[in-house]
Every structure is written in structure tokens, then in C-alpha cells.
Design a protein around this motif. Structure first.
Motif, short mmCIF file in Angstrom:
data_model
loop_
_atom_site.label_atom_id
_atom_site.label_comp_id
_atom_site.label_asym_id
_atom_site.label_seq_id
_atom_site.Cartn_x
_atom_site.Cartn_y
_atom_site.Cartn_z
N GLU A 92 40.80 15.33 50.69
CA GLU A 92 40.41 16.33 49.79
C GLU A 92 39.59 17.30 49.97
O GLU A 92 38.90 17.61 50.61
CB GLU A 92 39.79 15.72 48.17
N ILE A 116 37.00 15.97 52.12
CA ILE A 116 36.35 14.43 51.22
C ILE A 116 38.02 13.20 51.40
O ILE A 116 39.05 13.67 50.87
CB ILE A 116 35.99 14.87 49.60
N PRO A 119 37.55 9.78 48.46
CA PRO A 119 36.23 10.20 46.78
C PRO A 119 36.12 9.16 45.55
O PRO A 119 35.24 9.23 44.97
CB PRO A 119 36.76 11.47 46.50
N ARG A 124 29.04 6.51 51.15
CA ARG A 124 29.82 7.33 52.00
C ARG A 124 29.19 7.49 53.38
O ARG A 124 27.96 7.59 53.16
CB ARG A 124 29.54 8.73 50.91
N GLY A 178 33.78 5.40 52.15
CA GLY A 178 34.31 7.34 52.54
C GLY A 178 33.46 8.12 53.07
O GLY A 178 32.60 7.65 53.72
N ASP A 180 32.58 11.87 54.40
CA ASP A 180 32.91 13.35 53.74
C ASP A 180 32.38 14.02 55.20
O ASP A 180 31.33 14.45 56.47
CB ASP A 180 31.67 13.91 52.98
N ARG A 217 29.22 18.22 45.17
CA ARG A 217 29.32 17.84 43.80
C ARG A 217 27.49 17.10 44.00
O ARG A 217 27.07 17.28 44.81
CB ARG A 217 29.22 15.96 44.44
N TYR A 220 25.10 14.87 44.64
CA TYR A 220 25.76 14.39 46.67
C TYR A 220 24.75 13.35 46.77
O TYR A 220 23.82 13.68 47.10
CB TYR A 220 26.59 15.55 46.94
#
Length: 337
Positions: A92, A116, A119, A124, A178, A180, A217, A220
Motif C-alpha cells: 500500500e 506498507i 497494514p 511492525r 508487518g 514498512d 499514520r 505510528y
């Protein structure tokens, strides 16, 4: 060559005692051995194989665009390419437009490119690199080149190339956590020594500083972060960088031990390097423990490779085996979380 902390994007604290730098309280008068043993090579289960040829191709593509300097057509074209590749690998994608002010008052239309993966997962890991290239070759041996731009094959494109290959692997098989991936912009537009403007602190890593204030975000968080910077150079050695040891010693130990267990001990040294002002310092200050995998050259005046901030930072000095050592190590870390 002496290092001016305000006129360099990163500052290596030399391994010899320098009285004038004691105010940082980060100087070490000799190398310290963090771990005296290298683990035996052991297999890692269910970890994708990092393809160094693929990472190299991603680097070549960036270099083919030309100088990735904010406010130029080449910069815009590269941004579009990086976002599309992350999207193609299943991320994403968010492109964070960041108007930041350079040391000379120029407004840079920067773009932080964020991929991402998974998500929905709250656990993460953050992987990041800068994607811009420096407008000034102010460390070139030839002073006539100091106002020329840097192609940035190693300093910029290598970290991004490695992370795009990691993104490709994640797109085929997701890890438990996850992930990033962020390509930060305007990292390398720091104030050069020949600037006639007043000294500006924090003139480097402008895109990262913007993101730290306005993450993609709200609130985050990531368990930890890994910065890749100059990870494709020939004969590269990655020492344990001092800011990383200050903020995230456990993550340094995790990554270096993993590299050594995979047989990459000649790349990942247990010696301490210098304290480097780089993107990870600002990410650490927002509370995400982060480390910097960055080439260290104790034989050079700058502490970096001979091509750093010169017109010679080209693909001619890139080694696929270095890319492999770094990329496989990072994959092994994130797939074993």
C-alpha cells in the motif's frame, strides 16, 4: 581532511582521541570489541533468497534517471518509478509531499515514498533509505568538481535498490510481522563547506525530519528500524556505528550476529565505527530504536569510502557481493521475527 559537523551530512568520530570533539561524549579512544567471536554458519529456515542481480538492476535504473535532486524533472521521474515498483510488489503506497527549506532558503519539493506491507498487522518493522542524490561533490579530490552534482550510485541508490529487492521478496511471501519501507527524500541537500550562508544545524535529512513530525499514520510505531546507507560499495566493511549503539544496542547485536551466522563476518565487523548523523538519528528521537548499516573506512579522512560525495560515486564501484551480504542479512532478520 577535518570534519565540520555542520558542513557534513554525517560525522564520523575518529577512532583516535580528538579533544575538540569531547563535548559529544561519544568519542572512543580505541576500537572496542563488542563480540569476540563469530558464530558458525547456520541455515536459516523459510527465508527468501536475496537476488543481488535484481538489487543491482534497481540501482542501475535509478542512476539511469540521472541526478535525483529535488525540484528537477529527473527527481520527479524517479519518484514515480519508486512508487510504482512498491505498488507492483503489493505494498500500500503513500507518497508524502514535503515542502522543506534548504540551508540557502530554497524550498525543496520533496517526496517521501512509503510502502506498507500487511497494514493490518500491529507488530511492525521499519526499513528505510534515502533516495535523493547530492547536488555538490564537495569531497571530490578535484576542487573544480565541488559544485558539480553526485550521481549517488552507492550513496542513495544502493540502499534503495536493496530495499526494492526486499520488497519484491515480501510481495511473494509475507513475513510474520508487518513491514514498512520508506524512501526518504532531501537527505543529501546539506550545507556545503563553501556556502556563504550562516551555518544551519540539521540541514541534512530534511525529508526524514518532516516525516518524524508528520508520520504517515498518526502515532505510528515500529518495534525497530534499520537504515541502509552506502551498502553496495566494493571492499565494504560495516562497523557498529555509535549512534546505533547509543539508541538501539540490542538491534545492532541482533543484526550483526545474524550476518556473522550467515557467513558475512568479513562485511559486518564487531569494531565500533564513528557517530554518524544520518536519518536513523531522527527516527530514534521519535522513539523507534533504529540502527544504521553504513560503510566505514578507517583509512579515509572522511571515514567513508573514497567515492563519497565525489563525481566518482558511480556504478563502477558497486559490488554485488556486498549487496548480497546486506540484503540477505536484513531478510533473515525480518523473517525470523
Amino acid at each position: 581532511m577535518s570534519i565540520n559537523m555542520f558542513n557534513r551530512k554525517r560525522m564520523f568520530v575518529p577512532l583516535l582521541c580528538v579533544a575538540g570533539l569531547l563535548l559529544f561524549q561519544l568519542v572512543s579512544c580505541k576500537n572496542k570489541t563488542v563480540s569476540s567471536s563469530v558464530q558458525e554458519s547456520v541455515p536459516v529456515v523459510d527465508v527468501p533468497v536475496f537476488n543481488a542481480d535484481s538489487a543491482y538492476s534497481y540501482m542501475q535504473k535509478q542512476v539511469d534517471f540521472g541526478y535525483r535532486i529535488p525540484n528537477t524533472p529527473e527527481h520527479l521521474a524517479t519518484a514515480s518509478y519508486l512508487a510504482s515498483e512498491l505498488n507492483r510488489h503489493g505494498a500500500e503506497v503513500q507518497v508524502q509531499d514535503a515542502d522543506v527549506v534548504a540551508f540557502d532558503g530554497t524550498v525543496l519539493h520533496a517526496k517521501n515514498i512509503i510502502g506498507i506491507f500487511s497494514p493490518e498487522k500491529t507488530d511492525r518493522i521499519l526499513l528505510f533509505a534515502h533516495w535523493d542524490s547530492r547536488p555538490f561533490a564537495d569531497n571530490d579530490p578535484d576542487e573544480a568538481n565541488h559544485r558539480k552534482p553526485v550521481l549517488g550510485a552507492n550513496d542513495g541508490a544502493s540502499g534503495v535498490g536493496a530495499l526494492l529487492e526486499i520488497a519484491r521478496q515480501i510481495g511473494m511471501k509475507s513475513p510474520q510481522v508487518g513491514v514498512d519501507i520508506i524512501f526518504f527524500d532531501a537527505e543529501d541537500y546539506g550545507q556545503p563547506y563553501f556556502s556563504t550562508h550562516s551555518e544551519v544545524q540539521d540541514s541534512w535529512a530534511l525529508g526524514t525530519q518532516y516525516w518524524v513530525r508528520r508520520p504517515h499514520r498518526p502515532g505510528y510505531r515500529a518495534r525497530f528500524g534499520i537504515l541502509l546507507d552506502m551498502v553496495g560499495g566494493e571492499n565494504a566493511v560495516f562497523a557498529r556505528e555509535k549512534a546505533s549503539l547509543q539508541y538501539a544496542p540490542g538491534i545492532v547485536d541482533k543484526v550483526w550476529k545474524k550476518a556473522q551466522s550467515l557467513g558475512y563476518g568479513k562485511y559486518f565487523s564487531d569494531n565500533e565505527g564513528g557517530y554518524i548523523i544520518d536519518d536513523h538519528v531522527y527516527v530514534n528521537k521519535m522513539g523507534i530504536p533504529s540502527i544504521d548499516i553504513i560503510q566505514y573506512d578507517a583509512s579515509s579522512d572522511s571515514g567513508f569510502n573514497p567515492q563519497w560525495h565525489t563525481v566518482h560515486d558511480t556504478m563502477d564501484h558497486i559490488d554485488k557481493e556486498t549487496l548480497k551480504a546486506v540484503g540477505q542479512t536484513v531478510l533473515a532478520v525480518i523473517y525470523n521475527e
